[in-house]
Design a protein around this motif. Sequence first.
Motif, PDB file in Angstrom:
ATOM      1  N   LYS A  21       0.803  -1.218   0.000  1.00 13.43           N
ATOM      2  CA  LYS A  21       0.000   0.000   0.000  1.00 13.43           C
ATOM      3  C   LYS A  21       0.841   1.276   0.000  1.00 13.43           C
ATOM      4  N   TYR A  22       1.969   1.289   0.715  1.00 17.49           N
ATOM      5  CA  TYR A  22       2.735   2.520   0.904  1.00 17.49           C
ATOM      6  C   TYR A  22       4.183   2.434   0.412  1.00 17.49           C
ATOM      7  N   GLY A  23       4.589   1.287  -0.092  1.00 18.06           N
ATOM      8  CA  GLY A  23       5.974   1.080  -0.488  1.00 18.06           C
ATOM      9  C   GLY A  23       6.250   1.523  -1.908  1.00 18.06           C
ATOM     10  N   PRO A  24       7.443   1.225  -2.397  1.00 19.66           N
ATOM     11  CA  PRO A  24       8.435   0.443  -1.661  1.00 19.66           C
ATOM     12  C   PRO A  24       9.140   1.288  -0.597  1.00 19.66           C
ATOM     13  N   HIS A  25       9.319   0.689   0.560  1.00 23.39           N
ATOM     14  CA  HIS A  25      10.060   1.332   1.643  1.00 23.39           C
ATOM     15  C   HIS A  25      11.544   1.139   1.390  1.00 23.39           C
ATOM     16  N   THR A  26      12.327   2.120   1.802  1.00 21.60           N
ATOM     17  CA  THR A  26      13.753   2.084   1.493  1.00 21.60           C
ATOM     18  C   THR A  26      14.636   1.842   2.709  1.00 21.60           C
ATOM     19  N   ILE A  27      14.174   2.235   3.895  1.00 18.43           N
ATOM     20  CA  ILE A  27      14.956   2.028   5.120  1.00 18.43           C
ATOM     21  C   ILE A  27      14.008   1.639   6.247  1.00 18.43           C
ATOM     22  N   ASP A  28      14.436   0.672   7.034  1.00 16.77           N
ATOM     23  CA  ASP A  28      13.716   0.243   8.237  1.00 16.77           C
ATOM     24  C   ASP A  28      14.335   0.966   9.421  1.00 16.77           C
ATOM     25  N   LEU A  29      13.561   1.853  10.026  1.00 19.61           N
ATOM     26  CA  LEU A  29      14.041   2.566  11.211  1.00 19.61           C
ATOM     27  C   LEU A  29      13.871   1.700  12.450  1.00 19.61           C
ATOM     28  N   MET A  30      14.743   1.849  13.398  1.00 20.23           N
ATOM     29  CA  MET A  30      14.641   1.207  14.704  1.00 20.23           C
ATOM     30  C   MET A  30      14.620  -0.300  14.621  1.00 20.23           C
ATOM     31  N   ALA A  31      15.495  -0.841  13.836  1.00 25.24           N
ATOM     32  CA  ALA A  31      15.561  -2.286  13.636  1.00 25.24           C
ATOM     33  C   ALA A  31      16.900  -2.822  14.130  1.00 25.24           C
ATOM     34  N   SER A  32      17.029  -4.106  14.040  1.00 24.93           N
ATOM     35  CA  SER A  32      18.299  -4.775  14.307  1.00 24.93           C
ATOM     36  C   SER A  32      18.543  -5.736  13.144  1.00 24.93           C
ATOM     37  N   LYS A  33      19.684  -6.330  13.127  1.00 26.32           N
ATOM     38  CA  LYS A  33      19.988  -7.275  12.047  1.00 26.32           C
ATOM     39  C   LYS A  33      18.956  -8.399  12.009  1.00 26.32           C
ATOM     40  N   LYS A  34      18.464  -8.812  13.179  1.00 19.02           N
ATOM     41  CA  LYS A  34      17.543  -9.944  13.239  1.00 19.02           C
ATOM     42  C   LYS A  34      16.091  -9.572  12.960  1.00 19.02           C
ATOM     43  N   ASN A  35      15.683  -8.333  13.245  1.00 22.02           N
ATOM     44  CA  ASN A  35      14.260  -8.032  13.059  1.00 22.02           C
ATOM     45  C   ASN A  35      13.977  -7.023  11.943  1.00 22.02           C
ATOM     46  N   ALA A  36      14.985  -6.645  11.186  1.00 26.04           N
ATOM     47  CA  ALA A  36      14.790  -5.698  10.085  1.00 26.04           C
ATOM     48  C   ALA A  36      13.932  -6.327   8.981  1.00 26.04           C
ATOM     49  N   GLN A  37      13.039  -5.533   8.438  1.00 23.38           N
ATOM     50  CA  GLN A  37      12.213  -5.973   7.312  1.00 23.38           C
ATOM     51  C   GLN A  37      12.911  -5.695   5.979  1.00 23.38           C
ATOM     52  N   LEU A  38      13.876  -4.798   5.989  1.00 25.65           N
ATOM     53  CA  LEU A  38      14.566  -4.370   4.774  1.00 25.65           C
ATOM     54  C   LEU A  38      16.067  -4.548   4.934  1.00 25.65           C
ATOM     55  N   ASP A  47      21.451   4.967  15.242  1.00 23.35           N
ATOM     56  CA  ASP A  47      21.295   5.659  13.974  1.00 23.35           C
ATOM     57  C   ASP A  47      19.998   6.411  13.745  1.00 23.35           C
ATOM     58  N   ALA A  48      18.906   5.897  14.192  1.00 21.48           N
ATOM     59  CA  ALA A  48      17.594   6.334  13.705  1.00 21.48           C
ATOM     60  C   ALA A  48      17.322   7.821  13.885  1.00 21.48           C
ATOM     61  N   PHE A  49      17.722   8.397  15.009  1.00 19.04           N
ATOM     62  CA  PHE A  49      17.426   9.809  15.247  1.00 19.04           C
ATOM     63  C   PHE A  49      18.556  10.733  14.801  1.00 19.04           C
ATOM     64  N   LEU A  50      19.562  10.190  14.158  1.00 21.98           N
ATOM     65  CA  LEU A  50      20.684  11.005  13.709  1.00 21.98           C
ATOM     66  C   LEU A  50      20.557  11.439  12.255  1.00 21.98           C
ATOM     67  N   ILE A  51      19.547  10.949  11.571  1.00 23.38           N
ATOM     68  CA  ILE A  51      19.364  11.303  10.167  1.00 23.38           C
ATOM     69  C   ILE A  51      18.034  12.025   9.998  1.00 23.38           C
ATOM     70  N   GLY A  52      17.922  12.804   8.953  1.00 19.09           N
ATOM     71  CA  GLY A  52      16.630  13.403   8.619  1.00 19.09           C
ATOM     72  C   GLY A  52      15.720  12.330   8.048  1.00 19.09           C
ATOM     73  N   TRP A  53      14.455  12.427   8.301  1.00 19.86           N
ATOM     74  CA  TRP A  53      13.498  11.419   7.838  1.00 19.86           C
ATOM     75  C   TRP A  53      12.708  11.941   6.645  1.00 19.86           C
ATOM     76  N   LYS A  54      13.371  12.571   5.696  1.00 17.28           N
ATOM     77  CA  LYS A  54      12.641  13.164   4.580  1.00 17.28           C
ATOM     78  C   LYS A  54      12.935  12.542   3.224  1.00 17.28           C
ATOM     79  N   ASP A  55      14.140  12.140   2.969  1.00 26.53           N
ATOM     80  CA  ASP A  55      14.538  11.768   1.608  1.00 26.53           C
ATOM     81  C   ASP A  55      14.415  10.290   1.302  1.00 26.53           C
ATOM     82  N   GLU A  56      13.748   9.553   2.141  1.00 26.73           N
ATOM     83  CA  GLU A  56      13.562   8.119   1.954  1.00 26.73           C
ATOM     84  C   GLU A  56      12.101   7.784   2.241  1.00 26.73           C
ATOM     85  N   ASN A  57      11.710   6.562   1.942  1.00 24.77           N
ATOM     86  CA  ASN A  57      10.379   6.076   2.313  1.00 24.77           C
ATOM     87  C   ASN A  57      10.582   5.110   3.480  1.00 24.77           C
ATOM     88  N   PHE A  58      10.418   5.626   4.696  1.00 24.96           N
ATOM     89  CA  PHE A  58      10.776   4.892   5.898  1.00 24.96           C
ATOM     90  C   PHE A  58       9.666   3.978   6.405  1.00 24.96           C
TER      91      PHE A  58
END
Length: 121
Positions: A21-38, A47-58
């Motif tokens: 419905k909303y993808g394709p998503h480009t980055i999974d925020l707040m994930a780990s190697k084991k639970n990342a969807q992407l 990492d998650a709060f150190l980048i701007g959340w504008k130029d990707e589909n999160f």
Amino acid sequence: NQRKDTSWKLNHRFFAIAEEKYGPHTIDLMASKKNAQLSRYMTVSTDAFLIGWKDENFWCNPPCHLIPMVLDYVKTTKSTITSWVPLYFQAEWFNTLKSMLIDEPIVLPNCSDTFLNFEKW
């Protein structure tokens, strides 16, 4: 029995609904190697709060205790994310979330496999 926020992963079949419905998503925020969807993901702790959340589909499936911080960050940065959060109607952050919605939420079923515990894999 309280689950650890970092030891669970949303079942990929439910993520696929959001992806369709909303993808394709480009980055999974707040994930780990084991639970990342992407394949591209940001960690909760570094990492998650150190980048701007504008130029990707999160995509974001935040630990419950970070939901207020995520909502504040989305408002502050004027960004848009796709996120799964629990339906905690009494939570202090719930009305803020409702006011920020840009589409009707997708309500997931409460099934035994909605979340997968990867510590058992």
